[in-house]
Design an enzyme around this catalytic site. Structure first.
Site, PDB file in Angstrom:
ATOM      1  N   ARG A   1      64.582  -9.260  54.994  1.00 25.64           N
ATOM      2  CA  ARG A   1      65.081 -10.097  56.103  1.00 25.64           C
ATOM      3  C   ARG A   1      66.189  -9.378  56.893  1.00 25.64           C
ATOM      4  NH1 ARG A   1      61.144 -12.420  54.348  1.00 25.64           N
ATOM      5  NH2 ARG A   1      60.886 -14.659  54.139  1.00 25.64           N
TER       6      ARG A   1
ATOM      7  N   GLU B   1      70.117 -17.286  56.131  1.00 26.80           N
ATOM      8  CA  GLU B   1      69.116 -16.422  56.748  1.00 26.80           C
ATOM      9  C   GLU B   1      68.993 -16.716  58.237  1.00 26.80           C
ATOM     10  OE1 GLU B   1      65.408 -16.757  57.984  1.00 26.80           O
ATOM     11  OE2 GLU B   1      64.450 -16.251  56.065  1.00 26.80           O
TER      12      GLU B   1
ATOM     13  N   SER C   1      63.167 -21.105  55.797  1.00 32.28           N
ATOM     14  CA  SER C   1      64.202 -20.911  54.764  1.00 32.28           C
ATOM     15  C   SER C   1      65.563 -20.777  55.432  1.00 32.28           C
ATOM     16  CB  SER C   1      63.937 -19.632  53.970  1.00 32.28           C
ATOM     17  OG  SER C   1      62.699 -19.681  53.327  1.00 32.28           O
TER      18      SER C   1
HETATM   19  P1  FAD Z   1      64.096 -16.773  67.718  1.00 31.40           P
HETATM   20  O1  FAD Z   1      64.498 -17.864  66.787  1.00 31.40           O
HETATM   21  O2  FAD Z   1      63.892 -17.113  69.135  1.00 31.40           O
HETATM   22  O3  FAD Z   1      65.179 -15.611  67.605  1.00 31.40           O
HETATM   23  C1  FAD Z   1      65.633 -15.148  66.341  1.00 31.40           C
HETATM   24  C2  FAD Z   1      66.628 -13.991  66.562  1.00 31.40           C
HETATM   25  O4  FAD Z   1      65.952 -12.882  67.142  1.00 31.40           O
HETATM   26  C3  FAD Z   1      67.747 -14.330  67.545  1.00 31.40           C
HETATM   27  O5  FAD Z   1      68.907 -13.653  67.130  1.00 31.40           O
HETATM   28  C4  FAD Z   1      67.242 -13.790  68.872  1.00 31.40           C
HETATM   29  O6  FAD Z   1      68.273 -13.489  69.771  1.00 31.40           O
HETATM   30  C5  FAD Z   1      66.509 -12.553  68.424  1.00 31.40           C
HETATM   31  N1  FAD Z   1      65.373 -12.182  69.270  1.00 31.40           N
HETATM   32  C6  FAD Z   1      64.255 -12.928  69.490  1.00 31.40           C
HETATM   33  N2  FAD Z   1      63.396 -12.252  70.270  1.00 31.40           N
HETATM   34  C7  FAD Z   1      63.979 -11.068  70.552  1.00 31.40           C
HETATM   35  C8  FAD Z   1      63.591  -9.933  71.333  1.00 31.40           C
HETATM   36  N3  FAD Z   1      62.431  -9.885  71.971  1.00 31.40           N
HETATM   37  N4  FAD Z   1      64.458  -8.890  71.405  1.00 31.40           N
HETATM   38  C9  FAD Z   1      65.645  -8.924  70.766  1.00 31.40           C
HETATM   39  N5  FAD Z   1      66.069  -9.964  70.024  1.00 31.40           N
HETATM   40  C10 FAD Z   1      65.242 -11.021  69.919  1.00 31.40           C
HETATM   41  N6  FAD Z   1      60.303 -16.187  58.552  1.00 31.40           N
HETATM   42  C11 FAD Z   1      59.795 -15.306  57.661  1.00 31.40           C
HETATM   43  O7  FAD Z   1      60.185 -14.129  57.640  1.00 31.40           O
HETATM   44  N7  FAD Z   1      58.835 -15.693  56.774  1.00 31.40           N
HETATM   45  C12 FAD Z   1      58.360 -16.942  56.735  1.00 31.40           C
HETATM   46  O8  FAD Z   1      57.500 -17.254  55.910  1.00 31.40           O
HETATM   47  C13 FAD Z   1      58.867 -17.883  57.658  1.00 31.40           C
HETATM   48  N8  FAD Z   1      58.442 -19.163  57.644  1.00 31.40           N
HETATM   49  C14 FAD Z   1      58.940 -20.061  58.532  1.00 31.40           C
HETATM   50  C15 FAD Z   1      58.470 -21.368  58.506  1.00 31.40           C
HETATM   51  C16 FAD Z   1      58.940 -22.313  59.401  1.00 31.40           C
HETATM   52  C17 FAD Z   1      58.405 -23.719  59.345  1.00 31.40           C
HETATM   53  C18 FAD Z   1      59.907 -21.937  60.367  1.00 31.40           C
HETATM   54  C19 FAD Z   1      60.400 -22.932  61.374  1.00 31.40           C
HETATM   55  C20 FAD Z   1      60.404 -20.635  60.396  1.00 31.40           C
HETATM   56  C21 FAD Z   1      59.934 -19.691  59.479  1.00 31.40           C
HETATM   57  N9  FAD Z   1      60.400 -18.356  59.460  1.00 31.40           N
HETATM   58  C22 FAD Z   1      59.868 -17.449  58.584  1.00 31.40           C
HETATM   59  C23 FAD Z   1      61.461 -17.933  60.401  1.00 31.40           C
HETATM   60  C24 FAD Z   1      60.944 -17.540  61.809  1.00 31.40           C
HETATM   61  O9  FAD Z   1      59.656 -18.011  62.031  1.00 31.40           O
HETATM   62  C25 FAD Z   1      60.975 -16.025  62.008  1.00 31.40           C
HETATM   63  O10 FAD Z   1      62.278 -15.521  61.815  1.00 31.40           O
HETATM   64  C26 FAD Z   1      60.493 -15.623  63.403  1.00 31.40           C
HETATM   65  O11 FAD Z   1      60.317 -14.228  63.468  1.00 31.40           O
HETATM   66  C27 FAD Z   1      61.469 -16.049  64.502  1.00 31.40           C
HETATM   67  O12 FAD Z   1      60.825 -15.808  65.747  1.00 31.40           O
HETATM   68  P2  FAD Z   1      61.312 -16.505  67.066  1.00 31.40           P
HETATM   69  O13 FAD Z   1      60.548 -15.906  68.184  1.00 31.40           O
HETATM   70  O14 FAD Z   1      61.248 -17.968  66.932  1.00 31.40           O
HETATM   71  O15 FAD Z   1      62.837 -16.001  67.124  1.00 31.40           O
HETATM   72  N1  EPU Z   2      61.268 -23.353  44.060  1.00 28.87           N
HETATM   73  C1  EPU Z   2      61.825 -24.409  43.380  1.00 28.87           C
HETATM   74  N2  EPU Z   2      62.262 -25.474  44.116  1.00 28.87           N
HETATM   75  C2  EPU Z   2      62.146 -25.533  45.457  1.00 28.87           C
HETATM   76  C3  EPU Z   2      61.568 -24.443  46.154  1.00 28.87           C
HETATM   77  C4  EPU Z   2      61.140 -23.355  45.416  1.00 28.87           C
HETATM   78  O1  EPU Z   2      61.961 -24.396  42.159  1.00 28.87           O
HETATM   79  O2  EPU Z   2      62.537 -26.546  46.038  1.00 28.87           O
HETATM   80  C5  EPU Z   2      60.730 -22.217  43.274  1.00 28.87           C
HETATM   81  C6  EPU Z   2      59.196 -22.250  43.306  1.00 28.87           C
HETATM   82  O3  EPU Z   2      58.698 -23.080  42.312  1.00 28.87           O
HETATM   83  C7  EPU Z   2      58.825 -20.810  43.101  1.00 28.87           C
HETATM   84  C8  EPU Z   2      59.988 -20.065  43.735  1.00 28.87           C
HETATM   85  O4  EPU Z   2      61.064 -21.001  43.889  1.00 28.87           O
HETATM   86  O5  EPU Z   2      58.799 -20.517  41.726  1.00 28.87           O
HETATM   87  C9  EPU Z   2      59.629 -19.449  45.083  1.00 28.87           C
HETATM   88  O6  EPU Z   2      59.215 -20.472  45.978  1.00 28.87           O
HETATM   89  P1  EPU Z   2      58.229 -20.202  47.233  1.00 28.87           P
HETATM   90  O7  EPU Z   2      57.027 -19.469  46.766  1.00 28.87           O
HETATM   91  O8  EPU Z   2      58.060 -21.473  47.958  1.00 28.87           O
HETATM   92  O9  EPU Z   2      59.013 -19.162  48.127  1.00 28.87           O
HETATM   93  P2  EPU Z   2      60.534 -19.024  48.528  1.00 28.87           P
HETATM   94  O10 EPU Z   2      61.136 -17.913  47.743  1.00 28.87           O
HETATM   95  O11 EPU Z   2      61.211 -20.337  48.476  1.00 28.87           O
HETATM   96  C10 EPU Z   2      60.067 -17.213  50.314  1.00 28.87           C
HETATM   97  C11 EPU Z   2      60.464 -16.930  51.732  1.00 28.87           C
HETATM   98  C12 EPU Z   2      59.589 -17.729  52.681  1.00 28.87           C
HETATM   99  C13 EPU Z   2      58.152 -17.324  52.476  1.00 28.87           C
HETATM  100  C14 EPU Z   2      57.757 -17.601  51.033  1.00 28.87           C
HETATM  101  C15 EPU Z   2      56.375 -17.117  50.704  1.00 28.87           C
HETATM  102  C16 EPU Z   2      62.798 -16.293  51.742  1.00 28.87           C
HETATM  103  C17 EPU Z   2      64.190 -16.686  52.072  1.00 28.87           C
HETATM  104  N3  EPU Z   2      61.869 -17.231  51.930  1.00 28.87           N
HETATM  105  O12 EPU Z   2      60.383 -18.570  50.055  1.00 28.87           O
HETATM  106  O13 EPU Z   2      59.979 -17.407  54.014  1.00 28.87           O
HETATM  107  O14 EPU Z   2      57.297 -18.031  53.338  1.00 28.87           O
HETATM  108  O15 EPU Z   2      58.688 -16.922  50.136  1.00 28.87           O
HETATM  109  O16 EPU Z   2      56.376 -15.742  50.619  1.00 28.87           O
HETATM  110  O17 EPU Z   2      62.563 -15.170  51.327  1.00 28.87           O
HETATM  111  C18 EPU Z   2      61.426 -18.024  55.807  1.00 28.87           C
HETATM  112  O18 EPU Z   2      61.903 -16.885  55.732  1.00 28.87           O
HETATM  113  O19 EPU Z   2      61.793 -18.849  56.666  1.00 28.87           O
HETATM  114  C19 EPU Z   2      60.389 -18.420  54.860  1.00 28.87           C
HETATM  115  C20 EPU Z   2      59.842 -19.637  54.860  1.00 28.87           C
END
Ligand code: FAD
Ligand code: EPU
Length: 340
Positions: A166, A336, A240
């Site tokens: 991240r 994050e 997250s």
């Molecule tokens: P924004 O929120 O618009 O911007 C994020 C940051 O990047 C800001 O600082 C912004 O200024 C900067 N930025 C954006 N675009 C540019 C650009 N073109 N040039 C320079 N800077 C820029 N993330 C994960 O890694 N894994 C996941 O599994 C994951 N799951 C998610 C699930 C949900 C339901 C949600 C809501 C979010 C999740 N995220 C996850 C976080 C998010 O989706 C990512 O961080 C995504 O890349 C953000 O993209 P955005 O375009 O919305 O960025």
């Molecule tokens: N867990 C719990 N309780 C909870 C949530 C999770 O006990 O309420 C335990 C689960 O049971 C599991 C472990 O934590 O054993 C990991 O959970 P999960 O697989 O849901 O993934 P996570 O570690 O919580 C990370 C990323 C996610 C990504 C998933 C899948 C980070 C900060 N988050 O979540 O990314 O989608 O793995 O790879 O690394 C994001 O960055 O926004 C994001 C959603």
């Protein structure tokens, strides 16, 4: 011509937390020319700027007293190929999941585990997005970015981006200094299926899949995500809220004696990554609601806005969660989400 520049634009629909704030100045760009035109306005010379993608990794804690530059650069192109790889370039304003779907449709493999992550392509390198055993650094080739100071375009290699969990150079020394305009991915001609992340195999079996494909893996990942992550269209959130913390092995062993069910994964450097969701759940915060701010009931790592929460209320809740985890386990969580 860039979209009309607006003043005191509401950002409520432009951030997935649904926080009701305004931007003092707001402009949308669809080309490098647009960027240059906007920035040539002397009014913006000393105004602070924020690049906005899908707004899915931001928490606004106040009105934005500067210029929001909304990225609307579009276009996907296969720029070259060799024996093993396709090099696919996407403009930064493409929606990430639509880009992933485009790649799957054309059999460009490597992004399937990253299906359904909200946001735009341009933000994906910012925090090296990751899910289900894959991070974009695994398939990243290069990116182009516009330097806000000297107005030149620079190409960044993978090494230049300094990717980590991240993390990237754009969250640190180059923060707010560049607009990422395109990202090129190096995608496999022969898929390298990565189904090591527990639930994927189980989900594929439940789907009745015998022969793996990138399409099936993408569908499995979407199913898993839909089952536990709140949809921002229904409940405001930014995924997250905290990172999973890294601790030395000794600390993990110590905690494991007291808490035998603690969830941790070994890292290449010998340290352990703890599941922050588990830690938070153990403190009792999972499912708790304070006003309109809450800790999601299915995923304790996700903070949510149940309606009209202010950014500060979500932030204060995150501080309480942080303090509880620190007190119970002696582990420091790190946010994050980008706090603005
Ligand atoms: P924004 O929120 O618009 O911007 C994020 C940051 O990047 C800001 O600082 C912004 O200024 C900067 N930025 C954006 N675009 C540019 C650009 N073109 N040039 C320079 N800077 C820029 N993330 C994960 O890694 N894994 C996941 O599994 C994951 N799951 C998610 C699930 C949900 C339901 C949600 C809501 C979010 C999740 N995220 C996850 C976080 C998010 O989706 C990512 O961080 C995504 O890349 C953000 O993209 P955005 O375009 O919305 O960025
Ligand atoms: N867990 C719990 N309780 C909870 C949530 C999770 O006990 O309420 C335990 C689960 O049971 C599991 C472990 O934590 O054993 C990991 O959970 P999960 O697989 O849901 O993934 P996570 O570690 O919580 C990370 C990323 C996610 C990504 C998933 C899948 C980070 C900060 N988050 O979540 O990314 O989608 O793995 O790879 O690394 C994001 O960055 O926004 C994001 C959603």
């Amino acid at each position: 011509m860039y979209k009309r520049q607006l003043e005191y634009q509401s950002l409520k629909k432009l951030n997935t937390f649904g926080i009701d704030v305004t931007a003092k100045y707001f402009a949308e760009f669809s080309s490098i020319n647009d960027i240059q035109e906007i920035l040539s306005n002397s009014k913006f010379l000393n105004t602070k700027k924020l690049i906005l993608g899908g707004g899915s990794n931001l928490l606004f804690t106040q009105n934005y007293d500067g210029l929001i530059l909304k990225n609307n650069l579009k276009g996907i192109e296969l720029v070259k190929q060799d024996a093993d790889f396709y090099y696919v370039k996407s403009a930064a304003g493409e929606v990430w999941h639509e880009f992933v779907m485009h790649c799957i449709k054309h059999n460009y493999a490597g992004l399937e585990n990253l299906s359904l992550i909200p946001g735009n392509v341009g933000a994906s390198p910012m925090q090296n997005i990751g899910a289900y055993g894959v991070e974009i650094k695994d398939v990243f080739y290069e990116l182009e970015a516009y330097n806000l100071a000297d107005k030149t375009i620079r190409t960044f290699s993978k090494a230049d981006c300094k990717f980590g969990y991240r993390e990237s150079v754009f969250k640190h020394e180059l923060k707010n200094k560049y607009i990422i305009t395109s990202v090129t991915f190096k995608l496999f001609k022969t898929p390298q299926f990565n189904t090591s992340y527990g639930a994927i195999e189980t989900e594929l079996a439940a789907m009745g899949i015998i022969d793996k494909s990138i399409r099936a893996i993408s569908k499995a990942v979407c199913n898993i995500r839909n089952s536990k992550l709140p949809n921002p269209a229904e409940i405001g959130n930014a995924g997250s809220f905290f990172k999973n913390p890294e601790v030395v092995r000794g600390k993990y062993e110590f905690l494991k004696i007291k808490y035998p069910t603690i969830v941790g994964y070994e890292l290449e450097n010998g340290n352990m990554k703890l599941a922050a969701g588990w830690l938070i759940e153990q403190t009792g915060w999972k499912g708790k609601i304070l006003g309109d701010a809450g800790v999601h009931k299915l995923q304790a790592l996700v903070l949510v806005n149940y309606g009209n929460a202010k950014g500060n209320e979500i932030y204060d809740l995150s501080t309480k969660v942080l303090e509880s985890v620190k007190e119970k386990f002696g582990v420091e969580l790190e946010r994050e989400v980008n706090i603005i």
